[in-house]
Design a protein around this motif. Sequence first.
Motif, short mmCIF file in Angstrom:
data_model
loop_
_atom_site.label_atom_id
_atom_site.label_comp_id
_atom_site.label_asym_id
_atom_site.label_seq_id
_atom_site.Cartn_x
_atom_site.Cartn_y
_atom_site.Cartn_z
N VAL A 104 0.84 -1.20 0.00
CA VAL A 104 0.00 0.00 0.00
C VAL A 104 0.87 1.25 0.00
CG1 VAL A 104 -1.62 1.34 1.39
CG2 VAL A 104 -2.03 -1.09 1.01
N LEU A 105 1.89 1.30 0.85
CA LEU A 105 2.76 2.47 0.90
C LEU A 105 3.55 2.65 -0.39
CD1 LEU A 105 4.03 2.36 4.59
CD2 LEU A 105 2.36 3.90 3.57
N THR A 106 3.92 1.55 -1.03
CA THR A 106 4.62 1.64 -2.31
C THR A 106 3.72 2.23 -3.38
OG1 THR A 106 6.00 -0.27 -1.73
CG2 THR A 106 5.86 0.31 -4.06
N VAL A 107 2.46 1.80 -3.41
CA VAL A 107 1.52 2.33 -4.40
C VAL A 107 1.27 3.82 -4.15
CG1 VAL A 107 -0.88 2.21 -5.18
CG2 VAL A 107 0.43 0.11 -4.88
N ILE A 108 1.06 4.19 -2.89
CA ILE A 108 0.82 5.60 -2.56
C ILE A 108 2.02 6.45 -2.94
CG2 ILE A 108 0.52 7.21 -0.62
CD1 ILE A 108 -1.24 5.03 0.70
N THR A 109 3.21 5.99 -2.61
CA THR A 109 4.43 6.73 -2.95
C THR A 109 4.59 6.87 -4.46
OG1 THR A 109 5.48 5.93 -0.93
CG2 THR A 109 6.93 6.81 -2.64
N SER A 110 4.30 5.81 -5.20
CA SER A 110 4.45 5.90 -6.66
C SER A 110 3.43 6.86 -7.26
CB SER A 110 4.32 4.52 -7.30
OG SER A 110 3.03 3.99 -7.11
N ILE A 134 2.18 9.55 -5.72
CA ILE A 134 2.65 10.89 -5.37
C ILE A 134 3.82 11.30 -6.27
CG2 ILE A 134 3.80 12.25 -3.57
CD1 ILE A 134 2.07 10.67 -1.54
N LEU A 135 4.79 10.41 -6.44
CA LEU A 135 5.94 10.73 -7.29
C LEU A 135 5.52 10.91 -8.75
CD1 LEU A 135 8.72 8.41 -5.83
CD2 LEU A 135 8.51 10.89 -5.62
N GLY A 136 4.56 10.12 -9.22
CA GLY A 136 4.05 10.30 -10.57
C GLY A 136 3.37 11.64 -10.75
N ALA A 137 2.63 12.07 -9.74
CA ALA A 137 1.97 13.37 -9.80
C ALA A 137 3.00 14.50 -9.84
CB ALA A 137 1.03 13.55 -8.61
N PHE A 138 4.03 14.42 -9.00
CA PHE A 138 5.09 15.42 -9.03
C PHE A 138 5.78 15.44 -10.39
CE2 PHE A 138 5.31 15.36 -4.25
CZ PHE A 138 5.09 16.72 -4.09
N ASP A 139 6.06 14.27 -10.93
CA ASP A 139 6.72 14.18 -12.23
C ASP A 139 5.86 14.82 -13.32
OD1 ASP A 139 8.78 13.33 -14.04
OD2 ASP A 139 7.42 11.72 -14.67
N SER A 140 4.59 14.53 -13.32
CA SER A 140 3.69 15.13 -14.31
C SER A 140 3.63 16.65 -14.14
CB SER A 140 2.29 14.54 -14.17
OG SER A 140 2.30 13.17 -14.49
N GLY A 141 3.54 17.09 -12.91
CA GLY A 141 3.49 18.52 -12.63
C GLY A 141 4.75 19.24 -13.09
N PHE A 142 5.90 18.68 -12.75
CA PHE A 142 7.14 19.31 -13.16
C PHE A 142 7.34 19.26 -14.67
CE2 PHE A 142 8.71 18.44 -8.68
CZ PHE A 142 8.65 19.77 -8.31
N THR A 143 6.88 18.17 -15.31
CA THR A 143 6.97 18.09 -16.77
C THR A 143 6.10 19.16 -17.41
OG1 THR A 143 7.39 15.71 -16.64
CG2 THR A 143 6.63 16.57 -18.76
N ALA A 144 4.89 19.34 -16.90
CA ALA A 144 4.00 20.37 -17.43
C ALA A 144 4.59 21.77 -17.20
CB ALA A 144 2.62 20.26 -16.79
N LEU A 145 5.13 22.00 -16.03
CA LEU A 145 5.75 23.29 -15.72
C LEU A 145 6.95 23.55 -16.63
CD1 LEU A 145 5.80 25.77 -13.84
CD2 LEU A 145 7.28 24.43 -12.33
N TYR A 146 7.76 22.55 -16.84
CA TYR A 146 8.92 22.68 -17.72
C TYR A 146 8.48 23.00 -19.15
CZ TYR A 146 13.27 21.48 -20.12
OH TYR A 146 14.39 21.51 -20.90
#
Length: 66
Positions: free
Chosen positions: A41-47, A49-61
């Motif tokens: 469960v914690l691995t899924v939640i962490t992935s 969150i990290l996927g959301a950050f990655d998408s956000g930073f990609t869009a910002l870039y």
Amino acid sequence: MAKKTNEVRRSNFFKECVGELRKVTWPTGDDVWASVKVVIVLTVITSIILGAFDSGFTALYSLLMK
């Protein structure tokens, strides 16, 4: 003489290891499965969150590089 001493030390080491392992309180199968579920469960939640950050930073870039 030194060779004999090393053999005795080695055999004592393994005897002590077995003795210590017999003193260990091993977890039950239910405890292990509960821990596995928490890790998954914690691995899924962490992935997520990290996927959301990655998408956000990609869009910002992409916005900044236009």
